[in-house]
Design an enzyme around this catalytic site. Structure first.
Site, PDB file in Angstrom:
ATOM      1  CG  ASP A 269      -0.170  -2.261   1.216  1.00 23.47           C
ATOM      2  OD1 ASP A 269       1.142  -2.166   0.744  1.00 23.47           O
ATOM      3  OD2 ASP A 269      -0.459  -1.777   2.294  1.00 23.47           O
TER       4      ASP A 269
ATOM      5  CE  LYS B 269       0.094  -2.832   5.887  1.00 20.56           C
ATOM      6  NZ  LYS B 269       0.673  -1.689   6.214  1.00 20.56           N
TER       7      LYS B 269
END
Length: 293
Positions: free
Chosen positions: A141, A17
């Site tokens: 995350d 990401k």
């Protein structure tokens, strides 16, 4: 489900990401920082392979990003075993492509893919929400990757609002030196950033379908002060467009208007740097595995 026929391993991706922006807007009483960010999935992936074992053991082979006892894939597998009451085990093989300490979420993504894969391989039957709850116990995350969509992120990372983003190409540079997330947050002084934008309406991040250029990464300055390669990478990417550090660093990225031109620029980058051209992903490659659970 891609299978290596010679060894019965199931081969699966763990995508990276990027943080299109990262604003730190406060701190909780327990010391954790409150943030607002936009996490976007991209096509750079670690390669993970899984083979079911009947003896209950968790074996980790391939690239090791940390000591075996701290390995997020092992911790994820053991957590799922315990919480779902699974008696089966697995061999987990990792081939790292996402640099460690880059702010690209590689370790968290590996843990998420491990939970998704073993949930299916073991027939545990946990839902997406169940796995996200488990993932939150491994790292802030991890739930994002299990959620499977690019998202606005708030709180300490636990509040996710999925968002559709336009297709884009990005140049990403990791300048050969990793950054420590705890140290980056420890060095950040919230009181020294009175102009840090606080976003009440996150939809206002876009103008004419493009991300606003006044958004930024609040950790970029403190990481740049301790890792001089970060501002060097940012300056180099500035030839291609507005560059920004992702997460707690040390990788930098820039959205591209011309992929061919970017390839030529990246070929001339310092040899110690790892350079990538990646595309945005609308959803996690394994997202469909959880849609009907």
């Amino acid at each position: 489900m891609p299978v290596d026929s010679d060894s019965c391993f199931v081969n699966l991706p763990a995508p990276a990401k990027i943080n299109r922006f990262l604003h730190i807007i406060g701190r909780r009483s327990d010391g954790y920082h409150l943030l607002q960010s936009l996490f976007e999935l991209v096509s750079l992936c670690d390669d993970l392979s899984f083979r079911k074992l009947e003896n209950g053991k968790i074996e980790r082979i391939g690239d090791l990003a940390s000591a075996p006892g701290d390995d997020l894939c092992v911790r994820a597998a053991r957590l799922l075993q315990r919480e779902a009451g699974c008696r089966a085990g697995a061999v987990v093989r990792l081939h790292k492509k996402i640099p460690s300490g880059a702010g690209l979420g590689g370790g968290s993504s590996d843990a998420a893919t491990t939970l998704i894969a073993l949930n299916r391989l073991w027939g545990a039957g946990l839902s997406r929400s169940d796995l996200m709850d488990l993932g939150a116990r491994l790292g802030a995350d991890v739930p994002f990757f299990i959620g499977g969509r690019s998202a606005f992120v708030e709180g300490v990372g636990e509040r996710l609002s999925p968002v559709d983003l336009p297709d884009e190409l990005f140049a990403v540079i990791w300048p050969g030196v990793g950054s420590s997330t705890p140290q980056a947050f420890q060095r950040f002084d919230l009181t020294s950033h009175p102009q840090s934008l606080k976003i009440n309406n996150l939809c206002g991040c876009f103008r004419n379908g493009r991300l606003r250029q006044d958004l930024h990464n609040d950790l970029e300055q403190v990481v740049s002060e301790s890792i001089p390669q970060v501002p060097e990478a940012l300056a180099y990417l500035g030839r291609l467009g507005a560059a920004r550090m992702t997460g707690s660093g040390s990788a930098a990225f820039a959205a591209l208007s011309d992929g061919k031109a970017a390839e030529a620029v990246l070929r001339r980058a310092p040899e110690a740097w790892q350079c990538f051209i990646v595309r945005s992903l609308h959803e996690h490659p394994l997202s469909g595995w959880l849609d009907n659970i």
